[in-house]
Design an enzyme around this catalytic site. Structure first.
Site, PDB file in Angstrom:
ATOM      1  N   SER A 183      15.749  21.153 -15.780  1.00 27.16           N
ATOM      2  CA  SER A 183      14.594  22.031 -15.938  1.00 27.16           C
ATOM      3  C   SER A 183      15.019  23.299 -16.660  1.00 27.16           C
ATOM      4  O   SER A 183      16.149  23.764 -16.511  1.00 27.16           O
ATOM      5  CB  SER A 183      14.027  22.386 -14.557  1.00 27.16           C
ATOM      6  OG  SER A 183      13.154  23.494 -14.645  1.00 27.16           O
ATOM      7  N   LYS A 236      17.065  20.955 -10.573  1.00 27.79           N
ATOM      8  CA  LYS A 236      16.318  19.755 -10.947  1.00 27.79           C
ATOM      9  C   LYS A 236      17.174  18.724 -11.685  1.00 27.79           C
ATOM     10  O   LYS A 236      18.022  19.057 -12.499  1.00 27.79           O
ATOM     11  CB  LYS A 236      15.126  20.130 -11.833  1.00 27.79           C
ATOM     12  CG  LYS A 236      14.051  20.962 -11.149  1.00 27.79           C
ATOM     13  CD  LYS A 236      13.324  20.187 -10.070  1.00 27.79           C
ATOM     14  CE  LYS A 236      12.494  19.052 -10.618  1.00 27.79           C
ATOM     15  NZ  LYS A 236      11.424  19.494 -11.545  1.00 27.79           N
ATOM     16  N   HIS A 282       0.826  -1.219   0.000  1.00 30.85           N
ATOM     17  CA  HIS A 282       0.000   0.000   0.000  1.00 30.85           C
ATOM     18  C   HIS A 282       0.862   1.271   0.000  1.00 30.85           C
ATOM     19  O   HIS A 282       0.425   2.321   0.453  1.00 30.85           O
ATOM     20  CB  HIS A 282      -0.947   0.026   1.208  1.00 30.85           C
ATOM     21  CG  HIS A 282      -1.776  -1.205   1.353  1.00 30.85           C
ATOM     22  ND1 HIS A 282      -2.929  -1.417   0.648  1.00 30.85           N
ATOM     23  CD2 HIS A 282      -1.596  -2.316   2.119  1.00 30.85           C
ATOM     24  CE1 HIS A 282      -3.450  -2.589   0.980  1.00 30.85           C
ATOM     25  NE2 HIS A 282      -2.648  -3.170   1.858  1.00 30.85           N
ATOM     26  N   GLU A 336      10.107   8.134 -16.957  1.00 34.11           N
ATOM     27  CA  GLU A 336       8.757   8.672 -17.146  1.00 34.11           C
ATOM     28  C   GLU A 336       8.230   8.380 -18.552  1.00 34.11           C
ATOM     29  O   GLU A 336       7.051   8.073 -18.737  1.00 34.11           O
ATOM     30  CB  GLU A 336       8.757  10.175 -16.881  1.00 34.11           C
ATOM     31  CG  GLU A 336       8.976  10.526 -15.415  1.00 34.11           C
ATOM     32  CD  GLU A 336       9.160  12.015 -15.168  1.00 34.11           C
ATOM     33  OE1 GLU A 336       9.258  12.396 -14.000  1.00 34.11           O
ATOM     34  OE2 GLU A 336       9.212  12.789 -16.153  1.00 34.11           O
TER      35      GLU A 336
END
Length: 463
Positions: free
Chosen positions: A278, A284, A156, A291
C-alpha cells in the site's frame, strides 16, 4: 499506399474514413499466417496450371523474403496500409513485379481473412492449452503436498464439513481439464472447415484444389458451402465461450485465494513476488494478481458479448462489420494468456498454513453431520439424529463449547446411545478419512484423483 481496389473510384478515400476503415493496426499480428496461407495458395495455383512453376517460385521467394525481413526487423509493416493482406501483396509486387499480382487469383480477401484468423487462433490456442496443462500440473503437485491438510469445506460461505485442502484444490484441476477439452473441441470443429477457395462468397471459375490447400495448412476438411465459408465466425464465438468459462474458473479460484490470504482466514500466504503493498499502510500485502485475474474475467465476457452482438443481425455473406471479430478475439486471447501466465507461478509459490486451516476446522461444528451419522449407525432414523445433534450444537454455542469438548455425561442427557467412542468418530481426521465414497475427500479418493490427473497430463506430454 494505393488501394488494390482503386480502379472503380474517381476520388481518393477520405483520410478519416481511411483510418476508420483500416484494420492494419490490429490485424498486422497475422502476418505470418497470411504469408503461410499465400505460399500454399500459390503452390496450389501452380499445381493446377493456373500459374506457371516459374511464377510460383518467384512468388514463393518473394513471400519468404518478406517473412524473413519482418521477423528480423529489416521490414516494418506499413501502418498506413488498409490491412495485413494488402500490405503483404503490395510488398510482394514491389519485390517481384507483375508476378506478385497473380497471387490473388482464385481467392478473395473474404476467404483469405477467414483462413488467417483460423491459422492464428490455432497457433495461439496451442500455447493457451499448454498453459492450462501447466496450471493443472501445479494444482496436482500442490494437492500432493497437502493431502494431510484439513480445513473447513464451505457452503453459502459458512463452515460445513471438514475436507482435505488437496481435495479442494483438485476441484479446480478438474474444471481446468474440462476447459482444456472445450478449447480442443472448438479447434477440432474449426479445423474441419478450411474456408480458402470460397472466394468472395460464390466460389471461383478456376479449377482449384481446395482439399490440397486445406491439408497443407493442417485442416482436416473444407467448408462445404462457400457462403458459410466466408461468413462463419462460430469458431471465434466458441473459443471465446471456452475462454469465458476458463476465466470464470480462474476468477472463482482467485476469489478463494483472496479470501484465504486475508487475516480473517490466513489459510495461505502468497509469495512477495506476486503481491503488492500500500502507498499509505505499511503493513499491507495485497493479492493484486488474483484481483486482476478476477477483474479481467469481465473483459473476456465483454469480448464474447461484443462479437455476439455484432453478428446477430448480419445478412449473408461477408459484411465489413465482421472486421470487428479480430479485436474481440485477439483481446480475449491476450487476456487469457496474460492471466494464466501470472496465475500459475502465483499458485506454485503459494505457502499453505496448515495449522491455521486445522484450527478453523475445529470451530464451526463442521463435524455435526458425522455426529448424526454416529447415531444413525446405532439404529436411529436420520431425521431424529439430525434433531438431537441440532439441540447439542445449540447447547454448545450457548456454553461456548465445541462437540469435541462436550463431556460424555452431557451427551447422555441428550440421548443414552452416546458412548465414549463418539469422540473418535467426530475427530477431524476420522471425519475426513472415513469418507470412502468415490470422488469424496477421503485419502484413497484423493490419491485416485491425483493419479487420474497424472495419467491425463502424461497423455498430453506433461511429465
Amino acid at each position: 499506399m494505393e488501394k488494390m481496389w482503386a480502379g472503380r473510384f474517381q476520388k481518393a478515400l477520405d483520410k478519416q474514413a481511411d483510418d476508420f476503415n483500416s484494420s492494419i493496426h490490429f490485424d498486422h499480428r497475422m502476418y505470418k499466417q497470411d504469408i503461410e496461407g499465400s505460399m500454399v495458395h500459390a503452390l496450389m495455383l501452380s499445381n493446377q496450371g493456373i500459374i506457371s512453376k516459374a511464377e510460383y517460385e518467384d512468388i514463393l521467394n518473394g513471400l519468404s523474403s518478406i517473412l524473413e525481413d519482418i521477423e528480423s526487423g529489416n521490414l516494418q509493416i506499413d501502418m498506413d496500409a488498409e490491412d495485413i493482406h494488402m500490405f503483404v501483396e503490395s510488398e510482394l509486387t514491389k519485390r517481384i513485379g507483375d508476378n506478385g499480382k497473380k497471387l490473388h487469383t482464385a481467392r478473395s480477401r473474404n476467404d483469405q481473412v477467414a483462413l488467417d484468423v483460423r491459422l492464428y487462433l490455432g497457433a495461439e490456442c496451442e500455447e493457451i492449452g499448454a498453459q492450462v496443462l501447466s496450471l493443472i500440473e501445479v494444482i496436482k503437485d500442490k494437492a500432493k503436498e497437502n493431502t494431510d491438510a484439513i480445513l473447513p469445506g464451505y457452503t453459502h460461505l459458512q463452515r460445513a464439513q471438514p475436507i482435505s485442502f488437496a481435495h479442494h484444490l483438485l476441484a479446480y484441476a478438474f474444471m481446468l481439464k474440462r476447459d482444456y477439452e472445450r478449447i480442443e473441441d472448438a479447434l477440432n470443429r474449426m479445423n474441419a472447415q478450411c474456408p480458402i477457395g470460397s472466394c468472395a462468397l460464390a466460389g471461383t471459375t478456376y479449377n482449384t484444389d481446395r482439399k490440397f490447400e486445406a491439408e497443407r495448412l493442417g485442416f482436416t476438411g473444407i467448408s462445404l458451402n462457400s457462403i458459410d465459408g466466408v461468413s462463419d465466425r462460430d469458431f471465434c464465438l466458441e473459443l471465446m465461450s471456452a475462454f469465458s468459462i476458463l476465466m470464470m474458473h480462474l476468477s472463482r479460484f482467485s476469489e478463494e485465494i483472496i479470501l484465504w490470504s486475508s487475516w480473517e482466514f490466513k489459510f495461505i500466504e502468497l509469495d512477495d513476488s506476486y503481491t503488492t503493498g500500500s502507498s499509505i499502510m505499511p503493513q499491507k500485502k495485497n493479492p493484486d494478481m488474483a484481483e486482476l485475474v478476477r477483474g479481467k474475467t469481465g473483459r473476456v465476457y465483454g469480448d464474447l458479448m461484443a462479437l455476439l452482438t455484432t453478428l446477430k443481425g448480419l445478412p449473408l455473406a461477408y459484411n465489413k462489420d465482421m472486421q470487428e471479430d479480430k479485436e474481440s478475439i485477439f483481446d480475449a486471447v491476450d487476456t487469457v494468456k496474460m492471466c494464466l501466465g501470472v496465475f500459475t507461478p502465483m499458485l506454485a509459490t503459494m505457502s499453505t498454513l496448515k495449522d491455521n486451516m486445522y484450527k478453523a476446522a475445529q470451530k464451526g461444528f463442521i463435524n455435526a453431520t458425522d455426529l448424526a451419522d454416529y447415531l444413525v449407525k446405532k439404529g436411529m432414523p436420520f431425521r431424529t439424529a439430525y434433531k438431537h445433534v441440532g439441540e447439542i450444537v445449540a447447547y454448545c454455542i450457548k456454553e461456548n463449547l465445541v462437540l469435541e469438548t462436550l463431556p460424555i455425561e452431557k451427551y447422555k442427557e441428550f440421548d443414552l446411545s452416546f458412548e465414549q467412542d463418539l469422540y473418535n468418530e467426530i475427530s477431524l481426521e476420522t471425519c475426513v478419512n472415513k469418507r470412502i465414497s468415490q470422488g469424496g475427500t477421503g485419502p484413497q479418493s484423493v490419491n485416485k484423483q491425483i493419479a487420474f490427473l497424472t495419467e491425463f497430463l502424461n497423455e498430453k506430454g506433461i511429465h
